[in-house]
Scaffold this motif. Structure first.
Motif, mmCIF file in Angstrom:
data_model
loop_
_atom_site.group_PDB
_atom_site.id
_atom_site.type_symbol
_atom_site.label_atom_id
_atom_site.label_comp_id
_atom_site.label_asym_id
_atom_site.label_seq_id
_atom_site.Cartn_x
_atom_site.Cartn_y
_atom_site.Cartn_z
ATOM 1 N N ARG A 157 -0.807 -0.032 10.259
ATOM 2 C CA ARG A 157 -0.117 0.553 9.099
ATOM 3 C C ARG A 157 -1.074 0.693 7.917
ATOM 4 O O ARG A 157 -1.083 1.723 7.211
ATOM 5 C CB ARG A 157 1.067 -0.325 8.711
ATOM 6 C CG ARG A 157 2.166 -0.384 9.761
ATOM 7 C CD ARG A 157 3.241 -1.369 9.359
ATOM 8 N NE ARG A 157 3.831 -1.020 8.063
ATOM 9 C CZ ARG A 157 4.691 -1.797 7.411
ATOM 10 N NH1 ARG A 157 5.051 -2.973 7.948
ATOM 11 N NH2 ARG A 157 5.178 -1.401 6.252
ATOM 12 N N THR A 210 -2.389 4.212 6.356
ATOM 13 C CA THR A 210 -2.246 4.591 4.938
ATOM 14 C C THR A 210 -3.560 5.097 4.376
ATOM 15 O O THR A 210 -3.625 6.173 3.740
ATOM 16 C CB THR A 210 -1.760 3.379 4.126
ATOM 17 O OG1 THR A 210 -0.533 2.900 4.683
ATOM 18 C CG2 THR A 210 -1.551 3.759 2.665
ATOM 19 N N TRP A 239 4.349 2.905 10.361
ATOM 20 C CA TRP A 239 5.438 1.910 10.288
ATOM 21 C C TRP A 239 6.458 2.189 11.371
ATOM 22 O O TRP A 239 6.923 1.280 12.053
ATOM 23 C CB TRP A 239 6.088 1.970 8.903
ATOM 24 C CG TRP A 239 7.416 1.243 8.866
ATOM 25 C CD1 TRP A 239 7.609 -0.079 8.687
ATOM 26 C CD2 TRP A 239 8.712 1.839 9.039
ATOM 27 N NE1 TRP A 239 8.943 -0.382 8.739
ATOM 28 C CE2 TRP A 239 9.659 0.780 8.960
ATOM 29 C CE3 TRP A 239 9.172 3.133 9.249
ATOM 30 C CZ2 TRP A 239 11.026 0.997 9.094
ATOM 31 C CZ3 TRP A 239 10.525 3.339 9.375
ATOM 32 C CH2 TRP A 239 11.444 2.280 9.306
ATOM 33 N N ALA A 275 -1.253 9.684 2.475
ATOM 34 C CA ALA A 275 -1.198 8.234 2.697
ATOM 35 C C ALA A 275 0.230 7.788 2.967
ATOM 36 O O ALA A 275 0.486 6.947 3.844
ATOM 37 C CB ALA A 275 -1.774 7.496 1.492
ATOM 38 N N MET A 276 1.205 8.359 2.232
ATOM 39 C CA MET A 276 2.615 8.011 2.483
ATOM 40 C C MET A 276 3.040 8.451 3.868
ATOM 41 O O MET A 276 3.719 7.717 4.590
ATOM 42 C CB MET A 276 3.505 8.666 1.417
ATOM 43 C CG MET A 276 3.397 8.054 0.051
ATOM 44 S SD MET A 276 4.686 8.682 -1.081
ATOM 45 C CE MET A 276 4.285 10.424 -1.108
ATOM 46 N N ALA A 295 1.417 6.077 6.374
ATOM 47 C CA ALA A 295 2.023 4.743 6.326
ATOM 48 C C ALA A 295 3.385 4.723 6.984
ATOM 49 O O ALA A 295 3.709 3.830 7.775
ATOM 50 C CB ALA A 295 2.116 4.265 4.886
ATOM 51 N N ALA A 343 0.837 4.060 -2.872
ATOM 52 C CA ALA A 343 0.661 5.486 -2.574
ATOM 53 C C ALA A 343 1.806 6.291 -3.168
ATOM 54 O O ALA A 343 1.598 7.407 -3.700
ATOM 55 C CB ALA A 343 0.585 5.686 -1.059
ATOM 56 N N THR A 344 3.037 5.759 -3.117
ATOM 57 C CA THR A 344 4.192 6.460 -3.677
ATOM 58 C C THR A 344 4.049 6.611 -5.192
ATOM 59 O O THR A 344 4.313 7.694 -5.759
ATOM 60 C CB THR A 344 5.482 5.689 -3.337
ATOM 61 O OG1 THR A 344 5.584 5.542 -1.918
ATOM 62 C CG2 THR A 344 6.699 6.420 -3.864
ATOM 63 N N LEU A 395 0.837 -1.211 0.000
ATOM 64 C CA LEU A 395 0.000 0.000 0.000
ATOM 65 C C LEU A 395 0.863 1.249 0.000
ATOM 66 O O LEU A 395 0.545 2.256 -0.674
ATOM 67 C CB LEU A 395 -0.920 -0.012 1.228
ATOM 68 C CG LEU A 395 -2.085 -1.008 1.187
ATOM 69 C CD1 LEU A 395 -2.864 -0.964 2.498
ATOM 70 C CD2 LEU A 395 -3.013 -0.708 0.008
ATOM 71 N N LEU A 396 1.995 1.207 0.744
ATOM 72 C CA LEU A 396 2.903 2.354 0.739
ATOM 73 C C LEU A 396 3.488 2.567 -0.656
ATOM 74 O O LEU A 396 3.579 3.714 -1.142
ATOM 75 C CB LEU A 396 4.024 2.131 1.767
ATOM 76 C CG LEU A 396 5.150 3.188 1.771
ATOM 77 C CD1 LEU A 396 4.574 4.570 2.076
ATOM 78 C CD2 LEU A 396 6.228 2.815 2.782
#
Length: 428
Positions: free
Chosen positions: A407, A411, A72, A64-65, A68, A37-38, A33-34
């Protein structure tokens, strides 16, 4: 036992591997997911200004990043240093291992292992009823009987024969030597008198004697007996006595009949007096008691009696082993019957169940009171055996998968908050 331990260890290893694989799956999902998002952020940034929707997408991906990465960091900081950097207030669990053990011990001791909680659990379980149902089951009763037979067989086969033999002989000798035979005999005669046995025995003896006198085949013998008793050497007098024998026999028979028919005959009273006197002397006469005790000691320590006592163990052992090695041992049947009876009593008798449950509750209260204060040190000692890495790893395996949802939620929720902030910014 060793095989059981190996199986348990294998199951623990398998369970850890399963938990670790599930944890890795959730970590990959959160990381994916990270990455998504990136990539969305990069795409939206490259299209910035071309359409208002790209602004919303950029705001969503950027937030979102941030969410996340922040979550994390928070999750990783519980178990280790993020990226190996010893930042302040990170690796919380391994660095707080000792305090966690103490806090966990105090929590368990104060909120779980209390008198009220233990007793309440026992009361709800109704252990006596569970035990009764278990014992009443024929299979379980047979298992208990077989176990008892196996234990008995092992004890009989492995017992030191000489030691047990001598112990039984000495114990039996001491007990026999301590018996007050004179008093026991006096009490036994009293009991026989109370039941009328001497009168019955006297009647039986008189009846046998009357029958013997009535048999003509015995008359010559009776005559010779009279001659010998009177010590008569003169032939003429001997002949006269033998000739008078039938009259003597007849007179004796009449006397016997009189005694048997007359409950108040003086002979009966005289016999009763003899018995009463003998009973009193057995109980109270020191000379009689000392004489009987002397003969008793001689008999107990005689070679014959000692040999018999010495063979008690061998006889008992041989018979028990023969029975236990047979197809239907008596010990198994007896034990099974007792177990089933005990189970039936527990199932059908509320009073018996209440008594047993009450005893278990009382013992449990005592144990909790006696060992209160030992739970916390025990848990601390157990956790002290783990290294920081082991403790961190075990806790992460237990709850790490659920933490990965933090996490994932971070996100998604971060992205939605980014969209909301972007919309509010445009609106204002």
């Amino acid at each position: 036992m060793k095989n059981e331990v190996n199986i348990v260890e294998q199951l623990d290893v398998a369970e850890d591997a399963y938990r670790r694989s599930r944890l890795r799956v959730m970590q990959r999902i959160a990381l994916a997911l990270l990455l998504v998002a990136t990539m969305l952020f990069a795409l939206a940034r490259s299209r910035h200004g071309q359409h208002p929707a790209w602004g919303y997408l950029e705001a969503f991906a950027e937030a979102a990043m941030v969410g996340a990465i922040a979550d994390w960091f928070a999750v990783v900081a519980l178990f280790r240093y993020p990226l190996g950097i010893p930042l302040w207030h990170t690796a919380i669990i391994p660095n707080s291992k000792d305090s966690i053990g103490k806090s966990l011990g105090n929590f368990v001791e104060n909120h779980f292992i209390t008198e009220e909680s233990v007793v309440e659990r026992i009361r709800k379980a109704d252990i006596a009823m569970l035990l009764g149902e278990w014992l009443l089951h024929p299979l379980h009763a047979k298992q208990v009987g077989d176990a008892a037979a196996g234990i008995a067989r092992q004890l009989l086969q492995r017992a030191d024969g000489d030691l047990v033999r001598h112990m039984i002989r000495d114990l039996a000798s001491d007990e026999l030597a301590r018996l007050d035979l004179s008093t026991l005999a006096g009490g036994g005669i009293d009991a026989l008198v109370a039941e009328g046995m001497p009168e019955q025995m006297l009647d039986a003896i008189l009846g046998k004697l009357g029958g013997w006198l009535a048999d003509e085949n015995n008359h010559d013998m009776i005559g010779d007996l009279l001659v010998r008793c009177l010590n008569i050497d003169n032939a003429m007098i001997r002949s006269m006595v033998q000739g008078y024998t039938p009259n003597i026999i007849e007179s004796l028979q009449k006397q016997l009949v009189e005694v048997r028919q007359d409950d108040k005959h003086p002979l009966r009273a005289k016999v009763g007096g003899w018995i009463a006197d003998s009973t009193m002397r057995l109980k109270a006469d020191p000379a009689w008691k000392a004489s009987i005790s002397r003969y008793q000691q001689q008999l107990v320590h005689s070679e014959h009696v000692q040999g018999a006592l010495n063979g008690l163990w061998d006889t008992f052992r041989a018979r028990m082993l023969a029975d236990l090695q047979g197809p239907s041992p008596a010990l198994v049947a007896a034990t099974q019957g007792l177990v089933e009876k005990a189970g039936r009593v527990l199932v059908t008798e509320p009073g018996a169940r209440e008594w047993i449950n009450g005893a278990i509750e009382s013992i449990s209260r005592t144990l909790v009171q006696r060992h209160r204060g030992e739970v916390t040190p025990f848990i601390e000692q157990q956790l002290a055996k783990w290294t920081k890495e082991e403790m961190s790893d075990r806790i992460e395996l237990a709850i790490g998968r659920d933490l990965q949802f933090i996490r994932i939620n971070g996100t998604l929720v971060g992205g939605l908050v980014g969209v909301l902030i972007h919309a509010l910014t445009l609106a204002l």
